[in-house]
Design an enzyme around this catalytic site. Sequence first.
Site, PDB file in Angstrom:
ATOM      1  N   GLU A   1       1.013  -1.173   0.126  1.00 17.94           N
ATOM      2  CA  GLU A   1      -0.154   0.099   0.115  1.00 17.94           C
ATOM      3  C   GLU A   1       0.851   1.254   0.144  1.00 17.94           C
ATOM      4  OE1 GLU A   1      -3.774  -1.845   2.532  1.00 17.94           O
ATOM      5  OE2 GLU A   1      -2.082  -0.704   3.500  1.00 17.94           O
TER       6      GLU A   1
ATOM      7  N   CYS B   1       7.295  -7.144   6.915  1.00 22.13           N
ATOM      8  CA  CYS B   1       8.465  -6.440   7.556  1.00 22.13           C
ATOM      9  C   CYS B   1       8.882  -7.491   8.640  1.00 22.13           C
ATOM     10  CB  CYS B   1       8.042  -5.382   8.508  1.00 22.13           C
ATOM     11  SG  CYS B   1       9.273  -4.401   9.287  1.00 22.13           S
TER      12      CYS B   1
ATOM     13  N   CYS C   1       8.166  -4.915  15.544  1.00 18.84           N
ATOM     14  CA  CYS C   1       8.055  -3.957  16.576  1.00 18.84           C
ATOM     15  C   CYS C   1       6.661  -4.263  17.154  1.00 18.84           C
ATOM     16  CB  CYS C   1       8.009  -2.515  15.934  1.00 18.84           C
ATOM     17  SG  CYS C   1       9.461  -2.191  15.310  1.00 18.84           S
TER      18      CYS C   1
ATOM     19  N   CYS D   1       3.346  -2.461  15.945  1.00 21.36           N
ATOM     20  CA  CYS D   1       2.928  -1.946  14.514  1.00 21.36           C
ATOM     21  C   CYS D   1       2.177  -3.285  13.876  1.00 21.36           C
ATOM     22  CB  CYS D   1       4.381  -2.019  13.902  1.00 21.36           C
ATOM     23  SG  CYS D   1       4.444  -1.650  12.103  1.00 21.36           S
TER      24      CYS D   1
ATOM     25  N   GLY E   1       7.273  -2.100   5.713  1.00 27.45           N
ATOM     26  CA  GLY E   1       8.629  -2.455   5.590  1.00 27.45           C
ATOM     27  C   GLY E   1       9.667  -1.593   6.149  1.00 27.45           C
TER      28      GLY E   1
ATOM     29  N   SER F   1      12.584   6.150  14.129  1.00 30.31           N
ATOM     30  CA  SER F   1      11.477   5.799  15.017  1.00 30.31           C
ATOM     31  C   SER F   1      12.030   5.491  16.464  1.00 30.31           C
ATOM     32  CB  SER F   1      10.656   4.791  14.593  1.00 30.31           C
ATOM     33  OG  SER F   1      10.301   5.054  13.168  1.00 30.31           O
ATOM     34  N   LEU F   2      11.997   6.419  17.386  1.00 34.82           N
ATOM     35  CA  LEU F   2      12.617   6.292  18.564  1.00 34.82           C
ATOM     36  C   LEU F   2      11.549   5.682  19.525  1.00 34.82           C
ATOM     37  CD1 LEU F   2      15.420   7.119  19.888  1.00 34.82           C
ATOM     38  CD2 LEU F   2      14.021   9.535  20.931  1.00 34.82           C
ATOM     39  N   ASN F   3      10.500   6.143  19.678  1.00 36.74           N
ATOM     40  CA  ASN F   3       9.768   5.399  20.426  1.00 36.74           C
ATOM     41  C   ASN F   3       9.747   5.123  21.842  1.00 36.74           C
ATOM     42  OD1 ASN F   3       8.283   5.525  18.074  1.00 36.74           O
ATOM     43  ND2 ASN F   3       8.414   3.542  17.330  1.00 36.74           N
TER      44      ASN F   3
ATOM     45  N   CYS G   1      -0.430   5.831  10.321  1.00 36.56           N
ATOM     46  CA  CYS G   1       1.153   5.267  10.468  1.00 36.56           C
ATOM     47  C   CYS G   1       0.808   3.851  11.241  1.00 36.56           C
ATOM     48  CB  CYS G   1       1.380   6.095  11.373  1.00 36.56           C
ATOM     49  SG  CYS G   1       2.197   7.460  10.591  1.00 36.56           S
TER      50      CYS G   1
HETATM   51  N1  SAH Z   1      10.100   0.831   9.295  1.00 34.43           N
HETATM   52  C1  SAH Z   1      10.269   2.157   9.116  1.00 34.43           C
HETATM   53  C2  SAH Z   1       9.214   2.662   8.737  1.00 34.43           C
HETATM   54  C3  SAH Z   1       7.854   2.187   8.713  1.00 34.43           C
HETATM   55  S1  SAH Z   1       6.826   2.855   9.981  1.00 34.43           S
HETATM   56  C4  SAH Z   1      10.369   2.564  10.818  1.00 34.43           C
HETATM   57  O1  SAH Z   1      10.460   1.859  11.482  1.00 34.43           O
HETATM   58  O2  SAH Z   1      10.622   3.948  10.861  1.00 34.43           O
HETATM   59  C5  SAH Z   1       6.415   4.317   9.872  1.00 34.43           C
HETATM   60  C6  SAH Z   1       6.141   4.977  11.562  1.00 34.43           C
HETATM   61  O3  SAH Z   1       4.572   4.402  12.039  1.00 34.43           O
HETATM   62  C7  SAH Z   1       7.221   4.668  12.455  1.00 34.43           C
HETATM   63  O4  SAH Z   1       7.604   5.653  13.091  1.00 34.43           O
HETATM   64  C8  SAH Z   1       6.372   3.584  13.451  1.00 34.43           C
HETATM   65  O5  SAH Z   1       6.942   3.621  14.778  1.00 34.43           O
HETATM   66  C9  SAH Z   1       4.903   4.140  13.393  1.00 34.43           C
HETATM   67  N2  SAH Z   1       3.962   3.202  13.663  1.00 34.43           N
HETATM   68  C10 SAH Z   1       3.923   1.737  13.715  1.00 34.43           C
HETATM   69  N3  SAH Z   1       2.887   1.327  14.193  1.00 34.43           N
HETATM   70  C11 SAH Z   1       2.271   2.396  14.547  1.00 34.43           C
HETATM   71  C12 SAH Z   1       0.759   2.477  15.153  1.00 34.43           C
HETATM   72  N4  SAH Z   1       0.188   1.316  15.306  1.00 34.43           N
HETATM   73  N5  SAH Z   1       0.262   3.560  15.550  1.00 34.43           N
HETATM   74  C13 SAH Z   1       1.124   4.969  15.427  1.00 34.43           C
HETATM   75  N6  SAH Z   1       2.302   4.803  14.717  1.00 34.43           N
HETATM   76  C14 SAH Z   1       2.804   3.332  14.304  1.00 34.43           C
END
Ligand code: SAH
Length: 350
Positions: free
Chosen positions: A92, A112, A116, A119, A157, A211-213, A330
Amino acid sequence: MTKIDLKNFSLNELEQFLSGKGKERFRATQIFKWMYQFGALSFDEMTNLSKDLRAELQATAYISSMDHSAVEVGTDGTRKYLFTLEDGDSVESVLIPDEGRNTLCISTQVGCAMKCEFCLTGTFKFRRNLSTAEIINQICAVKREFEVRNIVFMGMGEPLQNLDNVIRSIEIMLEGNGLHLSNRRITVSTCGLVPEMAELGSRVTCNLAVSLNATTDELRDRMMPINRKYPLEELLRGCREFPLPSRRKLTFEYVMIGGVNDSLEDAKRLLKLTSDIPNKVNLIPFNEHDGCEFRSPTREAVDAFHKYLIDRHVTVITRDSRGGDISAACGQLKGKLEKNSLLPVDQGDA
Ligand code: SAH
């Protein structure tokens, strides 16, 4: 003999391909313009090439293209495109409209492998990397209908696990005879593959989002398994060393999960970790999805976190959940990965 897809070549590689056939190198520039600026899909259209050259190309090469098999339009104008690939897998892309500054969010892999915890894409098995052509054709397809100004590698991915194809696709995006986008308008997002971040920066110029998180190794180890390989200190060193386009800041994405990483203590640690890196922070309230225990943060928690950083002169954007009503937000992209779990696209799928 299998024909060669010219969309898998950078301009340089196309020049080499042609000179290997005894052709002039500038033909590559002409072909690039036809493919990326005029959207040509056949050699017949390339009227500034001789009939002979066209016939020879026709016999050995082709120009791939992708059409979306479905599109969903959100109430905010966000468009989610589903592309079915030649082998039946699908990915997508999401177009986020913004008067003349549309942003397209593209995918780089089917599934992927990063796993995580929060995700949706990560809950499906990794299938394969996309080819350069499959990455670039997401843009070509949308460009037929809309202007695309910004590209973000934030779809399905992990882009840095598909480094060569991602770099080649960026070269095509940046090439003046290709898609002719500015390096300031291309952003690669990564979960934190540190050596690949350095390699990306050394081979091509673009923006980086990380993506620190989480702000402690303990929590990040759990939420993002990649942290066990490249813990925070190493990740932040990689960020510090990344060569951004001039006058640009690195982006830290921070998915806020209710009761997990959304306290002021987290905000405080985030500030401390990143204060010596020119950066902006993208706060993304977690989008809930089935099969995941995590919950969205409260409005108050998001506002307080945002204010804490703003008050300390950090550039912060809290991402509104664009495309929320069509699951285009996202982390909610999944393509058609699990045949049996798929609802018809027009009913929404998350
Ligand atoms: N693999 C890459 C790009 C894809 S994810 C990465 O990790 O950066 C794009 C963004 O969406 C990332 O910052 C990820 O942390 C965020 N993301 C993933 N699942 C999410 C969710 N359920 N809610 C909000 N953001 C999410």
